[in-house]
Design a protein around this motif. Structure first.
Motif, mmCIF file in Angstrom:
data_model
loop_
_atom_site.group_PDB
_atom_site.id
_atom_site.type_symbol
_atom_site.label_atom_id
_atom_site.label_comp_id
_atom_site.label_asym_id
_atom_site.label_seq_id
_atom_site.Cartn_x
_atom_site.Cartn_y
_atom_site.Cartn_z
ATOM 1 N N PHE A 159 -3.665 17.561 63.823
ATOM 2 C CA PHE A 159 -3.630 18.813 64.593
ATOM 3 C C PHE A 159 -3.847 18.500 66.078
ATOM 4 N N GLN A 180 -13.916 45.751 78.281
ATOM 5 C CA GLN A 180 -12.948 44.714 77.925
ATOM 6 C C GLN A 180 -11.695 44.862 78.769
ATOM 7 N N GLY A 222 -18.494 39.856 74.081
ATOM 8 C CA GLY A 222 -17.377 40.439 74.820
ATOM 9 C C GLY A 222 -16.021 39.889 74.418
ATOM 10 N N SER A 225 -17.685 29.674 71.119
ATOM 11 C CA SER A 225 -16.274 29.725 71.468
ATOM 12 C C SER A 225 -16.017 30.871 72.435
ATOM 13 N N GLY A 248 -6.683 45.816 74.337
ATOM 14 C CA GLY A 248 -6.878 46.301 72.966
ATOM 15 C C GLY A 248 -6.732 45.191 71.940
ATOM 16 N N THR A 254 -11.220 34.281 80.219
ATOM 17 C CA THR A 254 -11.894 33.860 81.447
ATOM 18 C C THR A 254 -12.990 34.871 81.790
ATOM 19 N N ALA A 287 -10.031 21.598 67.365
ATOM 20 C CA ALA A 287 -10.869 21.618 66.170
ATOM 21 C C ALA A 287 -11.110 20.232 65.584
ATOM 22 N N TYR A 307 -0.684 52.323 71.409
ATOM 23 C CA TYR A 307 -1.588 51.218 71.725
ATOM 24 C C TYR A 307 -2.620 51.742 72.722
ATOM 25 N N LEU A 344 -13.317 38.735 71.401
ATOM 26 C CA LEU A 344 -13.014 39.008 69.993
ATOM 27 C C LEU A 344 -12.021 38.023 69.390
ATOM 28 N N HIS A 345 -11.661 36.987 70.116
ATOM 29 C CA HIS A 345 -10.716 36.002 69.570
ATOM 30 C C HIS A 345 -11.436 35.106 68.568
ATOM 31 N N ASP A 346 -10.811 34.881 67.423
ATOM 32 C CA ASP A 346 -11.524 34.013 66.481
ATOM 33 C C ASP A 346 -10.678 32.982 65.753
ATOM 34 N N ASP A 360 3.418 34.658 76.251
ATOM 35 C CA ASP A 360 2.624 33.950 77.270
ATOM 36 C C ASP A 360 1.859 32.838 76.609
#
Ligand code: B12
Lengths: 326, 211
Positions: free
Chosen positions: B51, A60, B97, B146, A63, B150, B197, A38, B99-101, A219
Motif C-alpha cells: 500500500f 465546520q 472537529g 488523525s 457537510g 487543515t 498506514a 445538500y 469527521l474523516h475516518d 480534487d
C-alpha cells in the motif's frame, strides 16, 4: 480581448489565448435544480431524495453524510435492489424556474451555461453505505455493485434529460472524487471494470444533447485515470492537485484533455491565509504549466473558498500572472 | 503448500471466505496458534508495504484486514490460554472537529495487525476524551491522532499539548493524516509521524520497542 468563452476554447485547443483562463470565469454554474439536496450552512441537516442524511455541524467547513445505524441507507449490499429506490424528481415549472431564470440571463457567447451534477456515481455508492462497505463490496459483491451503479447511472441520465429540456446547458460540471491526495481510491483496473462504462454513457448523453464541454471534478490524485477520463469524453479535469505532476500530464495528454487546478485548496485556503501565499502558489503553477491545456484554479469543486477572500485573491494573482506571461 | 503458508497468502489477497477454514486446517495440521497469528501479521505487513508503495489500494487493504480478522476469530479460543501477545494498547481517533475516518481506520487496522490492542474512539474526538481513554484502559503504550483538515490542525496541536501536559506517562504520541508532515509533528511536540498506514504500523512497533 477574447471573451471568456473564446479564451477558454483557445486554451484547451492549443490556440492563441490572450490571458490565463481565470478559475471558473467561463462557467455560469447552475447548482440548484431538483435532485440536488445538500446542507450549505453550518447547523443544517438535510435528507436527500435517496434518503441519505447530510449534516453540516457548526464550526465546520462543509457537510458530511451520516453512516451510523440509524442513518445508513444501505446496510447490506445484497439488499440493494429493494432498498435503493431512485427518487422521483419534481417536474413542476416552479421547481425549475430558478435554474431557467439563470440560464436565460446568460450571454451564451460569453459564458457556458453549466449544469452541475453532484454527487457522482462513485460518491453515491459510498454515501449510501459508507466508504469502507462500498470499497469492500467491489470485491465481495461485484454483481450487486454493478447493479447498484447501473441504477444510479440510469437515474443520472433521467435527471440529465430533464435538465437538457429545461436549460439547454452548454457545459456540464460533474463531481466525483476518485482519490485522496496521493493515490486513487481504487486501482485503475477496478475503476475500468466498475465505472468506465457508466461514465461513457453519461458523458455521451450530455454531448449528444448539446453540451460542448464536460468538466469533471475530482480534487485528488488521479493521474493514473487520465486515459479513462479521455476515453469517457472529459474535456477538462477540474481539481487536479499538484501531486499529479500536472506539467507532465499536460505534456503527455494536453491535446486530448485540459487540466484545471494546481492550487491545492488545503495549502492556500485556511484561516491564516495570506495574499503572499496565494501569489506564490499561483506563480509557481502558472510558470510550470504554461498557457495551453491548463487553467489555474483552487482545487475546490465550486467557485468560492472556505475562507472569505481566498478565491478572490487567487483570481487577482492569476490576472497578475497573465500580465507577466502574455 | 503447508496450510499455514496458505493462510499467509490468502490473507494477503483478502480471501475473506477461505481464511477461517484454512486457519482451522492449519491448527489441525499441528501449527501453533501463535505461529498462525504470526503468519497473518506477516501477511498484513506485506500488505502495508504494498500500500505504501502504491502497488495496492484501499479496497485491497480493507479486504486483507477483514480476512485476517476472520482468521483471528477462529484462532482466539486457542490463543487465550497463552500469555498475552499484545504489544500494548493503542488509543486512536480523529481529532476534534474532523469527521474523516478512512485513513484513520486503515491505520488502526494495520497497527492492530502488528499486534496492538486497539481502542478506537472514532471521529471528532476532543483532547479530554483521549486522556480519559488512557486512564480507563490498561497498558496504553501509544496514542494515535488523525486529522485530514487543515482547519483541524490546531485541534491536533491542542490534543498533543494536552496529552503531553496531562501528567500521564508510559505512552508515545503519533500523528498523521494528509496535511500533517514530519516537520509539523515535531513542531507540535508529537513523538512520531508516519505518512501512511503501512509505515504507521512499522513506526508503532519501533516506538514501543524503543520505550
Ligand atoms: C473521502 C473524503 C471525504 C469523505 C469522508 C468519508 C470518511 N468516512 O472519511 C466525505 C465526502 C464525507 C468528506 C467530507 C468532508 N470533506 Co473531505 N475529503 C475526502 C477526500 C476526497 C479523501 C480523503 C481520504 O479518505 N483519503 C484516503 C485515505 C486513505 O488517505 P488519508 O486519509 O490521507 O490517510 C492516510 C494517511 O494520511 C495516513 N494517516 C491518516 N491518519 C493517520 C493517523 C496517524 C496516527 C498516522 C501515523 C497516519 C495517518 O495513513 C492513511 C492511510 O495510508 C479528501 C480529498 C483528498 N484529495 O484527499 C477530501 C478533503 C480532505 N475533504 C475536505 C473537506 C473540506 C471536507 C468537508 C469539510 C466538506 C466537503 N463536503 O468536502 C467535509 C468534512 C467535514 C468534517 N468536519 O470533517 C478537504 C479539506 C481541505 C482542507 N482545508 O483541509 C479535502 C482535502 C478536499 C478539498 N476540498 O480540498 N470528505
Amino acid at each position: 480581448m477574447l471573451t471568456a468563452k473564446q479564451n477558454l476554447l483557445e486554451t484547451i485547443r492549443g490556440g492563441n489565448p490572450d490571458r490565463f483562463v481565470n478559475q471558473y470565469e467561463f462557467l455560469e454554474l447552475i447548482v440548484f435544480m431538483p435532485g440536488f439536496k445538500y446542507p450549505l450552512q453550518p447547523g443544517v441537516t438535510v435528507k436527500d431524495d435517496w434518503g441519505i442524511t447530510f449534516t453540516f455541524p457548526e464550526g465546520q467547513i462543509g457537510g458530511f453524510p451520516l453512516h451510523d445505524d440509524e442513518h445508513k441507507v444501505l446496510k447490506d449490499i445484497s439488499q440493494w435492489e429493494d432498498v435503493v429506490k431512485p427518487p422521483v424528481l419534481d417536474t413542476s415549472d416552479e421547481a425549475w424556474a430558478p435554474a431557467m431564470e439563470i440560464a436565460n440571463s446568460v450571454n451564451r457567447d460569453d459564458k457556458f451555461v453549466t449544469a452541475c451534477q453532484m454527487p457522482g456515481v462513485f460518491e453515491m455508492t459510498h454515501h449510501m453505505m459508507g466508504m469502507e462497505d462500498a470499497l469492500m463490496a467491489l470485491y465481495e459483491e461485484p454483481d450487486c455493485m454493478h447493479g447498484l451503479i447501473e441504477r444510479v447511472t440510469d437515474f443520472e441520465l433521467k435527471r440529465a434529460a430533464m435538465i437538457v429540456d429545461r436549460i439547454q446547458p452548454n457545459a456540464l460540471f460533474h463531481h466525483d472524487d476518485w482519490g485522496g491526495q496521493i493515490s486513487t481510491f481504487i486501482s485503475p483496473n477496478m475503476f475500468k471494470e466498475f465505472f468506465l462504462a457508466s461514465y461513457k454513457k453519461i458523458y455521451k448523453f450530455w454531448k449528444d444533447n448539446g453540451v460542448e464541454l464536460i468538466i469533471h471534478h475530482s480534487d485528488s490524485y488521479a493521474a493514473t485515470l487520465v486515459p479513462f477520463m479521455i476515453e469517457m469524453g472529459i474535456d477538462i479535469w477540474q481539481g487536479a492537485m499538484t501531486t499529479n505532476n500536472i506539467p507532465r500530464l499536460i505534456e503527455k495528454y494536453g491535446s486530448q484533455i485540459s487540466f484545471m487546478g494546481g492550487i491545492d485548496s488545503g495549502e492556500v485556503d485556511f484561516p491564516k491565509w495570506t495574499p503572499e501565499i496565494c501569489a506564490e502558489h499561483v506563480e509557481r503553477i502558472c510558470r510550470s504549466c504554461g498557457k495551453h491545456y491548463f487553467i489555474p484554479n483552487l482545487t475546490q469543486g465550486l467557485n468560492f473558498s472556505s475562507f472569505p477572500g481566498v478565491y478572490e485573491e487567487v483570481s487577482v494573482q492569476i490576472d497578475k500572472m497573465s500580465k507577466k506571461m502574455f | 503448500m503447508a496450510k499455514i503458508d496458505e493462510v499467509r497468502s490468502k490473507v494477503e489477497t483478502g480471501k475473506t471466505k477461505l481464511v477461517p477454514g484454512l486457519v482451522q486446517e492449519a491448527l489441525d495440521e499441528g501449527s501453533k496458534p501463535a505461529d498462525i497469528l504470526g503468519a497473518m501479521v506477516g501477511a498484513m505487513s506485506v500488505v502495508g508495504d504494498k500500500f505504501s508503495s502504491g502497488e495496492i489500494f484501499v479496497p485491497e487493504m480493507l479486504i486483507a484486514a477483514k480476512a485476517m480478522a476472520k482468521g483471528v476469530e477462529v484462532l482466539k479460543p486457542y490463543l487465550s490460554g497463552e500469555t498475552s501477545v499484545s504489544l500494548g494498547t493503542c488509543v486512536i481517533g480523529t481529532v476534534h472537529g474532523d469527521l474523516h475516518d478512512i485513513g484513520k481506520n486503515l491505520v488502526a487496522m494495520m497497527i492492530e495487525s502488528a499486534g496492538f490492542t486497539m481502542v478506537d474512539l472514532g471521529v471528532d474526538v476532543p483532547a479530554e476524551k483521549f486522556i480519559q481513554a488512557i486512564k480507563e484502559n490498561e497498558n496504553v503504550k501509544l496514542v494515535a491522532c488523525s486529522g485530514l483538515l487543515t482547519t483541524t490542525m490546531p485541534a491536533m496541536k491542542d490534543t498533543v499539548e494536552k496529552l503531553k501536559g496531562s501528567g500521564l506517562a508510559g505512552f508515545k504520541v503519533m500523528v498523521g493524516g494528509a496535511p500533517v508532515t514530519q516537520a509539523y509533528a515535531i513542531e507540535i511536540g508529537a513523538d512520531a509521524y508516519a505518512p501512511d498506514a503501512g509505515s504507521a504500523a512499522v513506526r508503532a512497533k519501533g516506538l514501543v520497542a524503543a520505550a
